[in-house]
Design an enzyme around this catalytic site. Structure first.
Site, mmCIF file in Angstrom:
data_model
loop_
_atom_site.group_PDB
_atom_site.id
_atom_site.type_symbol
_atom_site.label_atom_id
_atom_site.label_comp_id
_atom_site.label_asym_id
_atom_site.label_seq_id
_atom_site.Cartn_x
_atom_site.Cartn_y
_atom_site.Cartn_z
ATOM 1 N N LYS A 1 0.756 -1.113 -0.173
ATOM 2 C CA LYS A 1 0.191 -0.022 -0.083
ATOM 3 C C LYS A 1 0.908 1.195 0.019
ATOM 4 C CE LYS A 1 -4.619 -1.395 1.534
ATOM 5 N NZ LYS A 1 -4.381 -2.880 2.023
ATOM 6 N N GLU B 1 -9.264 7.313 3.393
ATOM 7 C CA GLU B 1 -10.243 6.591 4.209
ATOM 8 C C GLU B 1 -9.420 5.329 4.560
ATOM 9 O OE1 GLU B 1 -9.664 6.132 1.131
ATOM 10 O OE2 GLU B 1 -9.270 4.031 0.709
ATOM 11 N N SER C 1 1.463 -9.665 -0.983
ATOM 12 C CA SER C 1 1.343 -8.359 -1.031
ATOM 13 C C SER C 1 1.806 -7.710 0.460
ATOM 14 C CB SER C 1 -0.135 -7.990 -1.105
ATOM 15 O OG SER C 1 -1.029 -8.789 -0.425
#
Ligand SMILES: *Cc1c(COP(=O)(O)O)cnc(C)c1O
Length: 421
Positions: free
Chosen positions: A88, A110, A378
């Site tokens: 991310k 968010e 990930s």
């Protein structure tokens, strides 16, 4: 790399937002395209990717796992070694750099489980930007370790009390803030979804994963049969797949959360499930888990990052066309995969990534030994100790938590340390 046409991917995508946000999105689109042509911006991005995120991340040959499964060679892209522990940060850093270039000093985001909030808060700390993270009140209560991290990075965590007080309410609140403060503020959206240009932009910032893998696989002369990634909103998968989309091979496999079963509310399978339909939500058209009135259905997954009711528009389009194959892995399969790779490779997958690991365990034995498959890990699993420990060692964990509570309530040293701060 398979850009949208005016924000659409074969009918999915678009900018279904309130009129007030239209100009802001148009400006963002122009600024993004401009930045991606600007050598000095790209140089700055590359430097921070190297020195702060820690790129490039390794491509590991999972030798023992390969031997045990007895088929294709298994490789793992160790994206979880990126600073903050997951992919991310690639998107958060990219968008924050862009915001700076646009002269915006305030960032909002968010977050659901808190992973995107942590990445954005860290990126803002690094780049000297003011950061507010919208998070449903229910999630704030459930995800205290991530709230603590965001606050350490200096972000303000705003607990949202409207609606179901979870992720979708946090998105609505962030959109409202952005509409009210478009000149000072950039909204860092956390996955490859939302109104255009976010799906294109998030894919581009995450495509660093796929570009590295392509180079790494070529250097080792791998005959790659398939790339496998877990799929929530779709940012790690589309970034991993991006440089390969326009080619006929390798196979691109996205793994959704199969939860505890196929029933409505038991999973988050937007492409493979039976409650899936076309819909418009949060500013874009795509595949969603919706009821007949178009309202979001409840979802379920052991992994905090795979349980959003929608999927990015480009993924929906490539799934419909058959370029991306969708499958799912159940909670139990993901837990088994996590154990398997921890024990045999010394690599601890995040619960989300373990869904991709589960598919690799199914696929590898069906393929010849000269083929390679690559899993995108990930994220790493340190963050999931509160999820995995109650499953793998329930009683000992319970005892530990009781002891921690006792220690906190009685230990005077901790209070003194707090006062010194
Ligand atoms: C958030 C998250 C995901 C799911 O998001 P995508 O946008 O589908 O990539 C997957 N893995 C990890 C480790 C995450 O934190």
């Amino acid at each position: 790399m398979a850009n949208s046409e005016n924000g659409f991917f074969d009918g999915f995508g678009g900018k279904y937002v309130a009129e007030v946000l239209r100009r802001t999105l148009d400006e963002l689109e122009v600024s993004f395209k401009d930045a991606m042509q600007d050598e000095s911006f790209l140089k700055e991005l590359e430097t921070i990717q190297r020195d702060y995120i820690g790129r490039e991340t390794p491509l590991l040959f999972a030798e023992t796992a390969t031997k045990i499964l007895g088929g294709a060679q298994i490789y793992i892209k160790l994206e979880g070694l990126a600073n903050t522990g997951a992919h991310k940060i690639n998107n958060a850093i990219g968008q924050c750099l862009l915001a700076k270039r646009m002269g915006k000093k305030r960032i909002i985001a968010e977050t659901g489980a808190g992973q995107h909030g942590v990445a954005t808060a860290a990126a803002c700390a690094k780049l000297g930007l003011d950061c507010t993270v919208y998070m449903g009140e229910v999630d704030v209560r459930r995800q205290q370790p991530n709230v603590a991290a965001m606050e350490l990075y200096g972000a303000k965590v705003h607990a949202v009390t409207s609606g179901s007080r979870t992720l979708k309410d946090a998105v609505n609140e962030a959109m409202r803030d952005w509409a009210a403060n478009p000149d000072t503020t950039h909204y860092v959206l956390g996955s490859a979804l939302g109104p255009a240009p976010f799906p294109d932009m998030v894919r581009e910032f995450q495509s660093v994963i796929g570009k590295e893998v392509k180079r790494q696989a070529e250097e080792r002369k791998l005959d790659v049969e398939a790339l496998i990634a877990c799929c929530g909103g779709g940012s790690n998968s589309i970034g991993f797949f991006a440089p390969f989309i326009d080619q006929a091979s390798p196979r691109l496999i996205a793994v959704e959360a199969g939860g505890i079963g196929p029933g409505v509310g038991e999973n988050a399978s937007r492409m493979t499930g039976n409650a899936s339909r076309d819909g418009i939500m949060h500013g874009y058209k795509s595949r969603f888990l919706l009821d007949e009135d178009g309202q979001a259905l409840p979802t379920r997954s052991i992994s905090a990052g795979l349980d959003y009711c929608g999927i990015g528009p480009q993924l929906a389009s490539l799934g419909k066309k058959g370029r991306i194959e969708f499958t799912s892995a159940r909670d139990e399969e993901a837990l088994n995969a996590l154990k398997f790779f921890a024990k045999n490779e010394g690599v601890l997958f995040a619960m989300e990534s373990a869904h991709a690991g589960a598919e690799a365990i199914r696929l590898a034995p069906t393929l010849p030994k000269n083929k390679a498959i690559i899993i995108n890990m990930s994220g790493r699993g340190d963050k999931d100790v509160f999820i995995t420990s109650p499953v793998f060692r329930h009683d000992a964990w319970l005892e530990f938590l009781h002891a921690e509570i006792e220690r906190l309530e009685s230990d005077k040293d901790i209070h003194d340390a707090k006062i010194m701060n």
